[in-house]
Design a protein around this motif. Structure first.
Motif, mmCIF file in Angstrom:
data_model
loop_
_atom_site.group_PDB
_atom_site.id
_atom_site.type_symbol
_atom_site.label_atom_id
_atom_site.label_comp_id
_atom_site.label_asym_id
_atom_site.label_seq_id
_atom_site.Cartn_x
_atom_site.Cartn_y
_atom_site.Cartn_z
ATOM 1 N N GLN A 108 -8.024 22.752 -61.627
ATOM 2 C CA GLN A 108 -7.867 21.718 -60.446
ATOM 3 C C GLN A 108 -8.382 22.205 -59.237
ATOM 4 O OE1 GLN A 108 -6.560 18.426 -60.949
ATOM 5 N NE2 GLN A 108 -7.741 18.636 -59.159
ATOM 6 N N GLN A 133 -9.801 7.974 -61.930
ATOM 7 C CA GLN A 133 -9.657 9.199 -62.422
ATOM 8 C C GLN A 133 -10.869 9.124 -63.728
ATOM 9 O OE1 GLN A 133 -5.769 9.891 -63.783
ATOM 10 N NE2 GLN A 133 -5.109 9.796 -61.624
ATOM 11 N N THR A 186 -9.315 13.481 -67.169
ATOM 12 C CA THR A 186 -7.928 14.070 -66.858
ATOM 13 C C THR A 186 -7.661 14.990 -68.059
ATOM 14 O OG1 THR A 186 -6.979 12.108 -68.175
ATOM 15 C CG2 THR A 186 -6.676 12.173 -65.826
ATOM 16 N N VAL A 207 -7.433 16.537 -62.811
ATOM 17 C CA VAL A 207 -7.765 15.169 -62.475
ATOM 18 C C VAL A 207 -8.975 15.381 -61.696
ATOM 19 C CG1 VAL A 207 -7.464 13.131 -61.342
ATOM 20 C CG2 VAL A 207 -5.470 14.288 -62.142
ATOM 21 N N TRP A 222 -11.762 13.187 -59.950
ATOM 22 C CA TRP A 222 -11.824 11.873 -59.223
ATOM 23 C C TRP A 222 -12.984 11.343 -59.179
ATOM 24 C CZ3 TRP A 222 -7.669 8.762 -58.081
ATOM 25 C CH2 TRP A 222 -6.517 9.416 -58.221
#
Lengths: 345, 309
Positions: free
Chosen positions: B6, B140, B143, B153, B155
């Motif tokens: 992330q 999203q 995921t 996530v 985006w």
């Protein structure tokens, strides 16, 4: 010079100080009742101190530094801490006022010393970097100091330091302004100053002529940041609270504007510009208040000030890049029929 | 592990935007040897132009592809014009003066724009930050882990900004190295007096370079505003400074360097925020810059020009 032949050499260094002290004390007595005037004079003094000290690096040495507020912050915070620690101590055999001023002096010396150390650290990269790169490193340094202060518990984090004794006086500010001007003038007249000017004009040529460029550059940074630290210390002792918001990039730029407006390399120019730019917002504010109808405009003076500074810089660079006085001092540009001072001091 | 992924995603997303803003600095520096301090503020003006356009379009139109394209177009063209005006009236008269004068002028322009926009007179927006309308509906795209509270996530705006950034950079690289105009740019960068002797319209090349740089800034600024969901007059000062740091880290004047510098800065900042304290972010960015400059005074990919006497 005619005056120096009459004064014994041993006194030449301290004589101006001996003359200035009584004048400052009389000024202090006269201003005792007028709080606004002494506040304004203190702000003006701090700005003059900053401009004169930055001029040693930017004007005389030609090392463009745009992180002066960082040194001011170092001085302000360390003197504030010192004063807070010494708050309850007093010298019993001296009157309270005198004892206060002694402790203030101690705090200011701590401030100056710490800032000088910081100046030494910033001066070191100037061994390898020059021009734009050095400018961005000084800017980064100023920002780093601000972040460090914001994150340190002892410095009150974002809230800042409060409760610092308000012991600053116009006489003390005046004394330091006077000292800084004296030092700046004597530097520019000495062989040190000539070396600094040589570095400003052409660093490579200066090196070739045997000037120890790195040594002089670092020394210029140390002297300049010492006085910036003292300015910060004085500032901390007459405003009610100091916080990281007072020492941003914007404050650095205000000082740069003063130096550039006065003329890079002109000490008297820096003084005139600092006084002018301190008084300008006040004058604008009272003018707008007098006009009456636009009272909101008077409140907006502080907001208008910054864009005006920006336009001032642009206009100045287009019309007169060397600043109002260029590298000349005030007495070099007065009309011919006035008695002139000769160069050097 | 998922936390690391992330942070990598966020770091790259932030880094591409820094890189895009940094490209403008690098182009102008390459051609003029001028650090255009006002670049970040031009970006801020561009974001406000996009903001005004988005408000005018209304809720329906601004979500559509055409609406988004229109917003970007208005901001980029508007900024190109602004860049032209700044170059023409503030920098061109100073071209033969010492470099410091132009630097001070640039700082002056930066102050005029960023503080001028904080005034509350007429059409100026005032100092309060405003919410930037959602011109791209956040979704999203990818995921990892629990669908309700995913560990990782990705985006859609992160993917979009990466794609836009890569496309703009590739276009720029093509422009500089594969076109006649790019060759002229490189010639001006090498020596603008000799280039003029060879019949290259120096002034026009510099103007167009400025306009392209400013348009890129507007595009990058809009991507930043989508990510940050706010606009404020001071955003230019801070994003601009960071992008400048990125450009210098990569070696200013070097297009791939700006990209690498931007990505590095984005990642470093993201890891500081993720694993240390977010309040130290700015200090780490500048500390990283000073460190890089101390080791390599010309930046990672830059060369230090030998000084002639």
């Amino acid at each position: 010079m005619s005056s120096s032949s009459r004064v014994p050499p041993s006194l030449r260094g301290i004589l101006p100080v001996l003359v200035a002290l009584p004048v400052l004390l009389v000024l202090e007595l006269l201003l005792r009742d007028s709080q606004f005037t002494s506040f304004l004079l203190s702000v003006m003094g701090v700005n003059v101190l900053l401009a004169v000290s930055l001029n040693i690096v930017n004007g005389m040495t030609g090392q463009f530094s745009i992180g002066h507020a960082g040194f001011m912050a170092v001085g302000a915070y360390l003197s504030g801490i010192t004063s807070l620690a010494l708050k309850d101590v007093a010298i019993s055999f001296l009157p309270v006022v005198v004892s206060d001023q002694v402790f203030l002096l101690v705090a200011l010396l701590v401030a100056g010393g710490a800032a000088a150390l910081a100046g030494f650290l910033v001066g070191l990269p100037s061994l390898r970097l020059r021009g734009d790169y050095l400018a961005i490193v000084t800017l980064g340094f100023g920002e780093i100091i601000r972040v460090v202060v914001t994150n340190t518990e002892a410095f009150g984090r974002a809230l800042g330091l409060s409760g610092i004794p308000q012991s600053s006086s116009v006489a003390m500010v005046g004394l330091w302004v006077f000292l800084s001007v004296l030092v700046a003038r004597r530097i520019s007249g000495s062989s040190h100053g000539r070396s600094l000017l040589a570095i400003r004009e052409d660093e490579v040529a200066a090196e070739a002529m045997g000037v120890n460029t790195t040594g002089y550059k670092v020394r210029a940074f140390v002297v300049s940041s010492f006085f910036a630290g003292v300015a910060g210390g004085l500032f901390a002792h007459f405003v009610p609270i100091i916080n990281p918001g007072s020492f941003t990039f914007v404050k650095s730029m205000e000082v740069v504007v003063m130096v550039v407006l006065g003329g890079l390399g002109s000490t008297t120019g820096a003084i005139v510009a600092a006084v002018f730019l301190t008084l300008l917002p006040e004058a604008m504010r009272s003018l707008f208040t007098l006009l009456g109808s636009e009272s909101t405009l008077a409140q907006q003076v502080d907001q208008i000030r910054m864009p005006v500074y920006g336009l001032l810089l642009v206009a100045l660079m287009l019309a007169r890049p060397q600043g109002l006085f260029g590298t000349k001092e005030l007495w070099d540009v007065v009309p011919r029929w006035l008695p002139r001072r000769r160069k050097g001091m | 592990m998922s936390q690391l992924i992330q942070h990598l995603i966020n770091g790259i997303a932030a880094g591409t935007i820094y890189a895009l803003v940094a490209l403008g600095y690098t182009m102008v520096y390459g051609v003029l040897k001028l650090i255009n301090f006002a670049h970040g503020d031009v970006m801020m003006v561009g974001v406000y132009m996009g903001y005004a356009t988005a408000l005018m379009l209304g809720r329906q139109a601004r979500g559509s592809v055409g609406g988004v394209l229109l917003i970007f177009l208005v901001a980029m063209v508007g900024c190109a014009l602004l860049g032209f005006l700044i170059e023409r009236f503030a920098y061109r008269p100073l071209r033969e003066k010492p470099r410091l004068t132009a630097l001070i002028t640039a700082i002056g322009i930066s102050f005029t724009l960023s503080y001028g926009f904080q005034l509350d007179i007429g059409f100026l927006p005032g100092s309060a930050p405003r919410a930037f309308p959602q011109i791209i509906k956040p979704a999203q795209w990818f995921t990892l882990g629990d669908p309700e509270f995913p560990d990782v996530v990705l985006w859609n705006w992160q993917v979009i900004s990466l794609l836009v950034a890569v496309a703009l950079m590739a276009g720029l690289q093509f422009l500089v190295y594969r076109t006649r105009f790019g060759r002229a740019m490189r010639a001006v960068s090498f020596d603008h007096r000799v280039a003029a002797l060879m019949g290259i319209p120096t002034d026009r090349i510099i103007s167009v370079t400025f306009m392209i740089g400013s348009a890129l800034a507007a595009g990058a600024g809009l991507l930043y505003a989508i990510k940050d969901t706010s606009v404020s007059p001071l955003m230019g000062l801070y994003v601009g400074l960071k992008a400048f740091v990125a450009a210098v880290i990569g070696g200013i004047g070097n297009v791939p360097g700006a990209m690498v510098g931007g990505l590095l800065l984005g990642l470093v900042e993201e890891f500081v925020v993720g694993y240390a304290a977010s309040t130290w972010r700015d200090a780490v960015a500048f500390g990283f810059l000073i460190l890089v400059l101390l080791v390599r005074p010309g930046g990672l990919f830059g060369r230090v020009a030998a000084e002639k006497v």
